[in-house]
Design an enzyme around this catalytic site. Structure first.
Site, PDB file in Angstrom:
ATOM      1  CE1 TYR A 184      -3.376  -6.089  10.405  1.00  0.00           C
ATOM      2  CE2 TYR A 184      -5.646  -6.864  10.274  1.00  0.00           C
ATOM      3  CZ  TYR A 184      -4.638  -6.055   9.816  1.00  0.00           C
ATOM      4  OH  TYR A 184      -4.876  -5.190   8.770  1.00  0.00           O
ATOM      5  CG  ASN A 187      11.226  -2.894   9.451  1.00  0.00           C
ATOM      6  OD1 ASN A 187      10.508  -3.175   8.487  1.00  0.00           O
ATOM      7  ND2 ASN A 187      10.990  -3.352  10.663  1.00  0.00           N
ATOM      8  CG  ASP A 245     -12.721 -16.023   6.412  1.00  0.00           C
ATOM      9  OD1 ASP A 245     -11.907 -15.113   6.637  1.00  0.00           O
ATOM     10  OD2 ASP A 245     -12.527 -16.921   5.568  1.00  0.00           O
ATOM     11  CE1 TYR A 292      -6.287   2.778   4.175  1.00  0.00           C
ATOM     12  CE2 TYR A 292      -4.783   1.000   4.731  1.00  0.00           C
ATOM     13  CZ  TYR A 292      -5.029   2.341   4.554  1.00  0.00           C
ATOM     14  OH  TYR A 292      -4.021   3.228   4.742  1.00  0.00           O
ATOM     15  CE  LYS A 338       0.800  -7.236   4.063  1.00  0.00           C
ATOM     16  NZ  LYS A 338       0.576  -6.687   2.762  1.00  0.00           N
ATOM     17  CG  ASN A 340      -4.559 -11.172   1.972  1.00  0.00           C
ATOM     18  OD1 ASN A 340      -3.466 -10.703   2.243  1.00  0.00           O
ATOM     19  ND2 ASN A 340      -5.555 -11.176   2.836  1.00  0.00           N
ATOM     20  CG  LEU A 341      -9.811 -14.473  -3.182  1.00  0.00           C
ATOM     21  CD1 LEU A 341      -9.792 -15.999  -3.168  1.00  0.00           C
ATOM     22  CD2 LEU A 341     -11.264 -13.969  -3.104  1.00  0.00           C
ATOM     23  CB  SER A 393      -8.139  -2.909   8.964  1.00  0.00           C
ATOM     24  OG  SER A 393      -8.787  -4.083   8.552  1.00  0.00           O
ATOM     25  CE  LYS A 413      -3.932  -2.373  10.709  1.00  0.00           C
ATOM     26  NZ  LYS A 413      -2.843  -1.461  10.329  1.00  0.00           N
ATOM     27  CB  ILE A 435      -0.980   0.008   1.204  1.00  0.00           C
ATOM     28  CG1 ILE A 435      -1.851  -1.257   1.195  1.00  0.00           C
ATOM     29  CG2 ILE A 435      -1.877   1.244   1.154  1.00  0.00           C
ATOM     30  CD1 ILE A 435      -2.899  -1.326   2.290  1.00  0.00           C
ATOM     31  NE  ARG A 439     -13.961 -10.718   3.837  1.00  0.00           N
ATOM     32  CZ  ARG A 439     -14.826 -11.597   4.357  1.00  0.00           C
ATOM     33  NH1 ARG A 439     -16.107 -11.537   4.059  1.00  0.00           N
ATOM     34  NH2 ARG A 439     -14.400 -12.524   5.199  1.00  0.00           N
TER      35      ARG A 439
HETATM   36  N1  UFG Z   1     -10.384 -16.832   0.563  1.00  0.00           N
HETATM   37  C1  UFG Z   1     -10.519 -18.061  -0.047  1.00  0.00           C
HETATM   38  N2  UFG Z   1      -9.378 -18.727  -0.387  1.00  0.00           N
HETATM   39  C2  UFG Z   1      -8.130 -18.247  -0.139  1.00  0.00           C
HETATM   40  C3  UFG Z   1      -8.004 -16.984   0.476  1.00  0.00           C
HETATM   41  C4  UFG Z   1      -9.158 -16.313   0.828  1.00  0.00           C
HETATM   42  O1  UFG Z   1     -11.621 -18.535  -0.273  1.00  0.00           O
HETATM   43  O2  UFG Z   1      -7.147 -18.931  -0.452  1.00  0.00           O
HETATM   44  C5  UFG Z   1     -11.601 -16.091   0.913  1.00  0.00           C
HETATM   45  C6  UFG Z   1     -11.713 -15.810   2.397  1.00  0.00           C
HETATM   46  O3  UFG Z   1     -12.306 -16.908   3.049  1.00  0.00           O
HETATM   47  C7  UFG Z   1     -12.563 -14.562   2.387  1.00  0.00           C
HETATM   48  C8  UFG Z   1     -12.172 -13.840   1.097  1.00  0.00           C
HETATM   49  O4  UFG Z   1     -11.530 -14.830   0.296  1.00  0.00           O
HETATM   50  O5  UFG Z   1     -13.902 -14.918   2.290  1.00  0.00           O
HETATM   51  C9  UFG Z   1     -11.206 -12.716   1.322  1.00  0.00           C
HETATM   52  O6  UFG Z   1     -10.104 -13.189   2.083  1.00  0.00           O
HETATM   53  P1  UFG Z   1      -8.767 -12.344   2.253  1.00  0.00           P
HETATM   54  O7  UFG Z   1      -7.849 -13.156   3.124  1.00  0.00           O
HETATM   55  O8  UFG Z   1      -8.250 -11.914   0.940  1.00  0.00           O
HETATM   56  O9  UFG Z   1      -9.258 -11.051   3.000  1.00  0.00           O
HETATM   57  P2  UFG Z   1     -10.013 -10.911   4.403  1.00  0.00           P
HETATM   58  O10 UFG Z   1     -11.336 -10.317   4.078  1.00  0.00           O
HETATM   59  O11 UFG Z   1      -9.990 -12.116   5.218  1.00  0.00           O
HETATM   60  O12 UFG Z   1      -8.987  -9.959   5.120  1.00  0.00           O
HETATM   61  C10 UFG Z   1      -8.877  -8.637   4.825  1.00  0.00           C
HETATM   62  C11 UFG Z   1      -7.460  -8.106   5.078  1.00  0.00           C
HETATM   63  C12 UFG Z   1      -7.166  -8.088   6.540  1.00  0.00           C
HETATM   64  C13 UFG Z   1      -8.288  -7.492   7.322  1.00  0.00           C
HETATM   65  C14 UFG Z   1      -9.568  -8.219   6.997  1.00  0.00           C
HETATM   66  C15 UFG Z   1     -10.761  -7.750   7.756  1.00  0.00           C
HETATM   67  O13 UFG Z   1      -6.499  -8.909   4.443  1.00  0.00           O
HETATM   68  O14 UFG Z   1      -5.995  -7.314   6.741  1.00  0.00           O
HETATM   69  O15 UFG Z   1      -9.814  -8.033   5.622  1.00  0.00           O
HETATM   70  O16 UFG Z   1     -11.099  -6.464   7.412  1.00  0.00           O
HETATM   71  F1  UFG Z   1      -8.063  -7.605   8.649  1.00  0.00           F
END
Ligand code: UFG
Length: 341
Positions: free
Chosen positions: A151, A34, A301, A180, A87, A202-203, A126, A155, A14, A234
């Site tokens: 985490y 760092n 989740d 965010y 994070k 992350n997805l 977040s 925040k 970011i 999301r």
């Molecule tokens: N997902 C999958 N498969 C994967 C990875 C993720 O199905 O391999 C799904 C997750 O279950 C979720 C969606 O994709 O339903 C999004 O997942 P992410 O991990 O990409 O993002 P999150 O919503 O869990 O997390 C994000 C930020 C965090 C923050 C969080 C809550 O990465 O920093 O939102 O606001 F804390």
């Protein structure tokens, strides 16, 4: 004379996009990092995109108070945007002390010096602070639920540190927290983007790494959620749109336009997208087939969360502009760039 913004964690995903947008908007930027979770790839990319070879880069740890003091002594900083933090949600559950020490101490050091100097502070918060919301979309007035990870707790705590500092200094320090939603994608130049270490949590990085062949198969965590297609929803926001929001927020701070000394804004699109919809859009826009399967739910989740971005739209004059398709194309271009294709 242009104002100077310090970007802590400015070499990361970011931070690097924000640095580009700030420079293109006419600000001077000091990048400090760092490099605990990135290398110099994005910083080099920032220099190429902006044509600025002279961006100051300070290698330092924000947990080191003396180093933070020296930084503020060496540069005349008008505002600081604080990204420097760990994070990974899962890692924070396994190693809470590491997260609390790093994420809290670094921000306390920033606030300590900011209150001495009367410097404005923008904190990178977040949507995780909302936890599992009772109703969606969430506004800034929606309650902050108990954090579901250390985490998330950092925040919430850092938001409170900032609010209390602003109050105590009677607005000598002004503060903005940007909450965010899910930042995804990469700069259209494909010169900067996300560089996950190891297996991505992350997805979108998991999708692009599967598409390029680094991972065998994407697991979609859960298809029995109370959502239209059973997969989680999301608010995926383009990284450049998200970065632009920082420019609007910094301008509001430095131009004396804030209505309160501490303000909070959701930075999202207002558009819910399910995991399955995102996968389908990725396949369609990039003309490929993704290997995926349904897997059990991932612990922690929330089923659905997306932003009501009205406040940011109205007060910052900012709105998300890029479509999910454009963003998913940029994510794929970045993955191909990394693979040298
Ligand atoms: N997902 C999958 N498969 C994967 C990875 C993720 O199905 O391999 C799904 C997750 O279950 C979720 C969606 O994709 O339903 C999004 O997942 P992410 O991990 O990409 O993002 P999150 O919503 O869990 O997390 C994000 C930020 C965090 C923050 C969080 C809550 O990465 O920093 O939102 O606001 F804390």
């Amino acid at each position: 004379m242009s104002k100077t913004v310090l970007v802590s964690g400015g070499a990361g995903f970011i931070g690097s996009h924000v640095t580009v947008e700030l420079i293109q908007a006419g600000y001077e930027v000091v990048v400090a990092d760092n490099f605990s979770n990135c290398d110099t790839t994005c910083f080099e990319g920032v220099k190429k995109i902006t044509g600025r070879e002279d961006i100051p880069l300070v290698r330092m740890d924000f947990c080191d108070e003396a180093a933070v003091r020296k930084l503020f002594a060496d540069y005349a900083i008008d505002a600081v945007i604080h990204f420097a933090a760990y994070k990974a949600v899962g890692e924070s559950v396994a190693e809470p002390v590491k997260y609390y020490k790093n994420n809290l101490q670094s921000f306390l050091n920033v606030l300590d010096v900011a209150q001495e100097k009367g410097c404005n502070v923008l904190f990178s918060s977040s949507a995780t602070v909302y936890g599992e919301p009772d109703t969606v979309p969430v506004t800034e007035q929606s309650p902050r639920k108990p954090a579901t990870s250390p985490y998330g707790n950092t925040k919430q705590m850092c938001e409170d540190f900032l609010r209390d500092t602003v109050l105590a200094t009677k607005g000598l320090v002004k503060g903005i927290a940007l909450r965010y939603f899910n930042p995804i994608g990469a700069h259209p130049s494909a010169l900067i983007g996300e560089l996950p270490r190891g297996v991505p949590n992350n997805l979108v990085p998991f999708i692009t790494q599967t598409a390029i062949g680094k991972r065998e198969c994407l697991s979609i965590f859960g298809n029995d959620y109370p959502t239209p297609d059973g997969t989680c929803q999301r608010d995926y926001i383009d990284i450049v749109d998200l970065a632009r929001a920082h420019v609007f927020a910094v301008r509001r701070m430095l131009d004396g336009k804030m209505e309160q000394d501490y303000e909070i804004f959701n930075v999202g699109t207002g558009r819910p997208v399910s995991v399955l919809e995102l996968v389908n859009a990725f396949e369609k826009v990039n003309g490929l087939k993704l290997n995926y399967k349904f897997a059990p739910r991932r612990a922690g989740d929330v089923s659905a969360i997306w932003a009501d971005p009205t406040l940011a739209n109205e007060k910052l004059g900012w709105r998300a502009e890029r479509s999910v398709e454009e963003t998913l194309k940029s994510a794929w271009d970045w993955e191909k760039h990394l693979a040298g294709k």
